[in-house]
Design an enzyme around this catalytic site. Structure first.
Site, mmCIF file in Angstrom:
data_model
loop_
_atom_site.group_PDB
_atom_site.id
_atom_site.type_symbol
_atom_site.label_atom_id
_atom_site.label_comp_id
_atom_site.label_asym_id
_atom_site.label_seq_id
_atom_site.Cartn_x
_atom_site.Cartn_y
_atom_site.Cartn_z
ATOM 1 C CE LYS A 35 8.947 -5.880 -11.769
ATOM 2 N NZ LYS A 35 9.146 -4.703 -10.810
ATOM 3 C CB THR A 121 8.872 6.836 0.540
ATOM 4 O OG1 THR A 121 7.880 6.768 0.039
ATOM 5 C CG2 THR A 121 8.229 7.037 1.405
ATOM 6 C CD GLU A 152 -0.708 -1.038 -3.292
ATOM 7 O OE1 GLU A 152 -1.430 -2.586 -3.222
ATOM 8 O OE2 GLU A 152 0.673 -1.472 -2.861
ATOM 9 C CE LYS A 203 4.860 8.420 -0.127
ATOM 10 N NZ LYS A 203 4.338 7.875 -0.259
ATOM 11 C CG ASN A 207 2.971 7.466 4.116
ATOM 12 O OD1 ASN A 207 1.751 7.346 3.764
ATOM 13 N ND2 ASN A 207 3.214 6.775 3.058
ATOM 14 C CG LEU A 249 -10.577 8.505 12.355
ATOM 15 C CD1 LEU A 249 -11.361 9.543 14.060
ATOM 16 C CD2 LEU A 249 -9.070 7.741 13.683
ATOM 17 C CB ALA A 251 -11.164 0.794 15.274
ATOM 18 C CB CYS A 259 3.133 2.400 1.328
ATOM 19 S SG CYS A 259 3.312 2.014 -0.249
ATOM 20 C CE LYS A 321 -5.510 0.457 -0.534
ATOM 21 N NZ LYS A 321 -5.279 1.991 -0.613
HETATM 22 C C1 UGA Z 1 -0.340 4.695 1.720
HETATM 23 C C2 UGA Z 1 -1.505 6.006 1.897
HETATM 24 O O1 UGA Z 1 -2.761 6.322 1.934
HETATM 25 C C3 UGA Z 1 -0.867 7.257 0.861
HETATM 26 O O2 UGA Z 1 -1.736 8.232 0.379
HETATM 27 C C4 UGA Z 1 0.741 6.690 0.361
HETATM 28 O O3 UGA Z 1 0.948 7.688 -1.056
HETATM 29 C C5 UGA Z 1 1.080 5.192 0.055
HETATM 30 O O4 UGA Z 1 0.461 4.516 1.464
HETATM 31 C C6 UGA Z 1 2.222 5.027 -0.370
HETATM 32 O O5 UGA Z 1 3.477 5.768 0.364
HETATM 33 O O6 UGA Z 1 2.650 5.147 -1.300
HETATM 34 P P1 UGA Z 1 -1.673 2.224 0.487
HETATM 35 O O7 UGA Z 1 -0.681 1.730 0.741
HETATM 36 O O8 UGA Z 1 -2.053 2.324 -0.765
HETATM 37 O O9 UGA Z 1 -1.670 4.379 0.994
HETATM 38 O O10 UGA Z 1 -2.790 2.369 1.900
HETATM 39 P P2 UGA Z 1 -3.783 3.184 2.642
HETATM 40 O O11 UGA Z 1 -5.221 3.038 1.579
HETATM 41 O O12 UGA Z 1 -3.027 4.008 3.469
HETATM 42 O O13 UGA Z 1 -4.436 1.490 3.721
HETATM 43 C C7 UGA Z 1 -3.039 1.312 4.589
HETATM 44 C C8 UGA Z 1 -3.754 0.559 5.340
HETATM 45 O O14 UGA Z 1 -4.931 1.169 6.324
HETATM 46 C C9 UGA Z 1 -4.844 -0.797 4.994
HETATM 47 O O15 UGA Z 1 -4.294 -1.651 5.357
HETATM 48 C C10 UGA Z 1 -6.006 -0.283 5.674
HETATM 49 O O16 UGA Z 1 -7.090 -1.463 5.225
HETATM 50 C C11 UGA Z 1 -5.901 0.855 5.945
HETATM 51 N N1 UGA Z 1 -6.864 1.151 7.074
HETATM 52 C C12 UGA Z 1 -7.103 2.477 6.612
HETATM 53 C C13 UGA Z 1 -6.390 1.364 8.230
HETATM 54 O O17 UGA Z 1 -6.814 0.041 9.002
HETATM 55 N N2 UGA Z 1 -7.981 2.065 8.953
HETATM 56 C C14 UGA Z 1 -8.550 3.102 8.270
HETATM 57 O O18 UGA Z 1 -9.298 3.720 8.647
HETATM 58 C C15 UGA Z 1 -8.284 3.342 7.057
#
Ligand code: UGA
Length: 432
Positions: A35, A121, A152, A203, A207, A249, A251, A259, A321
């Site tokens: 890495k 975390t 991400e 934190k 989440n 929200l 769905a 995370c 995502k």
């Molecule tokens: C998440 C948090 O949003 C960050 O603030 C945090 O820093 C990070 O975890 C971490 O702990 O490191 P991340 O894992 O990058 O960030 O992804 P999110 O954007 O939160 O999405 C998480 C999942 O939820 C994805 O699979 C997304 O598709 C899903 N999601 C999101 C839904 O199913 N519906 C929504 O309305 C939003």
């Protein structure tokens, strides 16, 4: 300022590169020599929009160095610990082995007067334990806990323009150096100076709240399935109230990644240890609702396919995502794998995550070409909402597939244009 970052994973590499881009002299240490060599060569071990360009820039300016030698931190004033804390195998709780080792190695060589900053975390109580270890070691070092909230796909902006800075310490005066450091990084970000427990909890509570919103709407989606309501309109109509808010929200097939799932499980495990299992029982339910979203998607596909054996299913998306190549706990990949196990001929496509998906689930069909993945499909499953898929022309796609039937696992496709083009649309919590 001379700083070091220990752990060159997603969080550490992003933090290090962003801080170097602001002119700080950054030493990055990781025990993974492959890495380190990759980063030193200007390549990222993961995909994150904008970060490779930034790495190239800071690499040229020589403000960042990558090494496997922890002794290289001996001139840094601040050491950021950015180690992964994954779910322990066969348990709900987090595995802190790497963090504990890195902490011990860091305090061994950190110069007198410097500040060790935990960004990982962790279960509440970890920082206090590490602070006690520091005291026992009799080193004149200070420990701060400074959780990270980057997403991400948006990591560069979230790091360079954070919406808040949280610093936990034993006493407020311990936070002066890190607080000043962040004032220079993000002058407008509100700072919360807290004790260790609060910083750790901010934190995991954040989440947990995000996971709660998603699972709440997916629970409503289950109710909508039975009652004939439309969960997307429901989310619009409740989300317009700014006390509730429309964000998170969305769905569909639910949350995944490295995370949210593991953080709520680790929070549950810690709550049980603290005798607070009942207080967080709801998170157990929300984890189950999240898992159920995946099985509901598979059930819907099977209802459409009948006997899945020999039927072709085109899966759009493998990443958890969009704008990410991360397939950890990806709902999309799990659904694809389940359908394949049941005998369907599954072909997955994704703009960035194919390589990682192939390593994780080698037995699936994969194609870089959207058209090839779609060709002859009995069913199309839209599972990760990359813009490429949202922008597909339903008339063109119809020419390639066998049956114009699409499951929108993220509820983002333009229903009218797909319907007008002659498609049958399927979704969770909506009758389309
Ligand atoms: C998440 C948090 O949003 C960050 O603030 C945090 O820093 C990070 O975890 C971490 O702990 O490191 P991340 O894992 O990058 O960030 O992804 P999110 O954007 O939160 O999405 C998480 C999942 O939820 C994805 O699979 C997304 O598709 C899903 N999601 C999101 C839904 O199913 N519906 C929504 O309305 C939003």
């Amino acid at each position: 300022m001379k700083i070091s970052v220990i752990g060159a994973g997603y969080l550490g590499a992003t933090h290090a590169i962003c801080m170097a881009s602001l002119g700080h002299e950054v030493v990055v240490v990781d025990i993974d020599s492959e890495k380190i060599a990759q980063l030193a060569g200007g390549a990222l071990p993961f995909f994150e929009p904008g970060l490779t360009e930034l790495l190239k820039k800071v690499g040229e300016s020589k403000s960042i160095t990558f090494t496997t030698e922890i002794a290289a931190i001996s001139e840094s004033a601040i050491h950021f610990l950015c180690l992964g804390t994954p779910q322990a195998s066969g348990q709900l709780g987090a595995d802190l082995t790497t963090l504990n080792k890195a902490f011990a190695a860091t305090i061994d060589v950190a110069p007198e007067g410097s500040v060790v900053v935990g960004k990982s975390t962790v279960p509440v109580g970890t920082a206090e334990r590490l602070a006690a270890e520091l005291q026992e070691s009799q080193k004149s070092l200070t420990l701060n806990w400074n959780p990270e909230f980057l997403r991400e796909g948006h990591a560069v902006a979230d790091t360079l323009e954070p919406n808040r800075i949280v610093i936990g310490a034993n006493q407020e005066s311990d936070t002066a150096l890190l607080s000043d450091f962040y004032r220079s990084v993000a002058p407008n970000a509100p700072q919360f100076i807290t004790n260790f427990a609060t910083a750790e909890l901010v934190k995991v509570a954040a989440n947990a709240f995000l996971a709660t919103k998603i699972s709440f709407i997916n629970a409503m989606s289950e109710v909508a399935d039975v009652t004939g309501a439309d969960v997307s309109l429901l989310a619009d109509a409740i989300g317009i109230d700014d006390r509730i808010g429309r964000k998170f929200l969305g769905a569909g097939i639910g949350f995944g990644g490295g995370c949210l799932p593991k953080d709520i499980r680790a929070f549950l495990a810690r709550a049980d240890e603290l005798g607070l299992g009942d207080s967080l029982q709801f998170l157990r339910e929300f984890d189950l609702i999240n898992q159920r979203a995946r099985t509901r998607a598979v059930a819907l596909a099977l209802k459409e396919l009948g006997d899945p054996r020999g039927k072709k299913v085109a899966v759009l998306g493998a990443a958890f995502k969009p704008e990410s190549d991360d397939v950890r706990d990806s709902p999309a990949l799990e659904i694809a794998e389940t359908l394949a196990t049941l005998g369907a001929n599954v072909v997955v496509t994704d703009p960035r995550a194919l390589e990682n998906a192939q390593v994780k689930v080698p037995d699936l069909g994969y194609s870089e070409s959207i058209t090839e993945a779609l060709r002859g499909a009995d069913l199309v499953m839209h599972l990760t909402e990359w813009s490429e898929y949202r922008e597909l022309d339903p008339l063109e796609v119809k020419k390639v597939v066998k049956n114009p039937i699409i499951f929108d696992g993220r509820n983002v496709l333009d229903v009218e244009s797909w319907r007008k083009a002659g498609w049958k649309l399927l979704a969770l919590g909506r009758t389309l």
